[in-house]
Design an enzyme around this catalytic site. Structure first.
Site, PDB file in Angstrom:
ATOM      1  N   ASP A   1       0.661  -1.142   0.057  1.00 23.13           N
ATOM      2  CA  ASP A   1       0.293   0.383   0.015  1.00 23.13           C
ATOM      3  C   ASP A   1       0.846   1.643  -0.290  1.00 23.13           C
ATOM      4  OD1 ASP A   1       1.012  -0.689   3.053  1.00 23.13           O
ATOM      5  OD2 ASP A   1      -0.994  -0.473   3.643  1.00 23.13           O
TER       6      ASP A   1
ATOM      7  N   ARG B   1      -9.970   1.814   5.932  1.00 25.27           N
ATOM      8  CA  ARG B   1      -9.432   1.424   4.829  1.00 25.27           C
ATOM      9  C   ARG B   1     -10.239   1.129   3.939  1.00 25.27           C
ATOM     10  NH1 ARG B   1      -5.163  -2.219   6.499  1.00 25.27           N
ATOM     11  NH2 ARG B   1      -5.278  -2.386   8.884  1.00 25.27           N
TER      12      ARG B   1
END
Ligand code: IMP
Ligand code: MG
Length: 181
Positions: A99, A164
Site C-alpha cells: 500500500d 480502509r
C-alpha cells in the site's frame, strides 16, 4: 466527507487510472512469464485485487502479514511475521504488492526474506510512496504516487484499523492521531 479527513489527496478516479498504468507496465515487463503477486496484509488488499484484475499474464496471488507499526502511526523498526505465504516461491517471479512505502524498513526486510527462498525474481510494486521518510535502502520497481510526509488513510490504508474502506486516499486530521506522533 468524513469529519476525520483533512482533504482528499488522491481521488478514486486518479487511483483507477494509475492502477491501469502500473498494470500495463507489469504486463509488458512480465510478458511470457508467470507472476506471483504477494499482497502484504491488510493495507495492500484493495490495490492488489484492483491490480490483479488488470493483469493479463498468468498470475497467482498469496498473502503475507507483517507488522512494523502496532496500532499507531510510528514505525517501531521491528518487523514481525504474523502470517507467512501458503506456498513455496522457489523459481517464481514474485511481485510484492504494498500500500505504501514509508521508512522502507518493512519492505527491505521482506524482500531479503523472500530472496532467501530462491525465487527467480523479486520486485516491489506500491501504490503510494513517501520518499522523504525513507530510512532503508530499498529499490521500489513500480510506484503509483509519490506523496508528501502526511499520514494518509483510505484505499486500504488505516489508522487503528479504521478508514480502509474509503475509495480515495485522504489526509487524516492531525488531531485524530497527534497524541501518538
Ligand atoms: P515502513 O516500514 O515504514 O515502510 O511501513 C510501511 C507500512 O506502514 C505500510 O504498509 C503501512 O501499513 C504503514 N504506513 C506508513 N505510512 C502510512 C500512512 O500514511 N498511512 C497508513 N499507514 C501507513
Ligand atoms: Mg499496513
Amino acid at each position: 466527507m468524513n469529519k476525520d479527513i483533512e482533504r482528499v489527496l488522491i481521488s478514486e478516479e486518479e487511483l483507477a487510472l494509475k492502477v491501469k498504468e502500473l498494470a500495463r507496465r507489469v504486463n509488458q515487463d512480465y510478458a511470457g512469464r508467470e507472476l506471483l503477486l504477494v499482497s502484504v496484509l491488510k493495507g495492500s488488499v484493495m490495490f492488489a485485487v484492483d491490480l490483479m484484475r488488470e493483469i493479463d499474464v498468468p498470475c497467482e496471488i498469496d498473502f503475507m502479514d507483517v507488522s512494523s507499526y502496532g496500532s499507531g502511526v510510528k514505525s517501531s523498526g521491528v518487523v514481525k511475521i504474523l502470517k507467512d505465504l501458503d506456498e513455496s516461491i522457489e523459481g517464481k517471479n514474485v511481485l510484492i504488492v504494498e500500500d505504501i512505502v514509508d521508512s522502507g524498513l518493512t519492505l527491505s526486510y521482506l524482500k531479503e526474506l523472500l530472496l532467501s527462498r530462491n525465487p527467480a525474481d523479486v520486485r516491489i510494486c506500491t501504490i503510494l510512496n513517501k520518499p522523504e521518510r525513507r530510512k532503508a535502502d530499498v529499490y521500489v520497481d513500480y510506484i503509483g504516487f509519490d506523496i508528501p510526509d502526511e499520514f494518509v488513510v483510505g484505499y486500504g490504508l488505516d489508522y487503528d484499523q479504521k478508514y480502509r474502506n474509503y475509495p480515495f486516499v485522504g489526509i487524516l486530521k492531525r488531531e485524530v492521531y497527534e497524541k501518538e506522533r
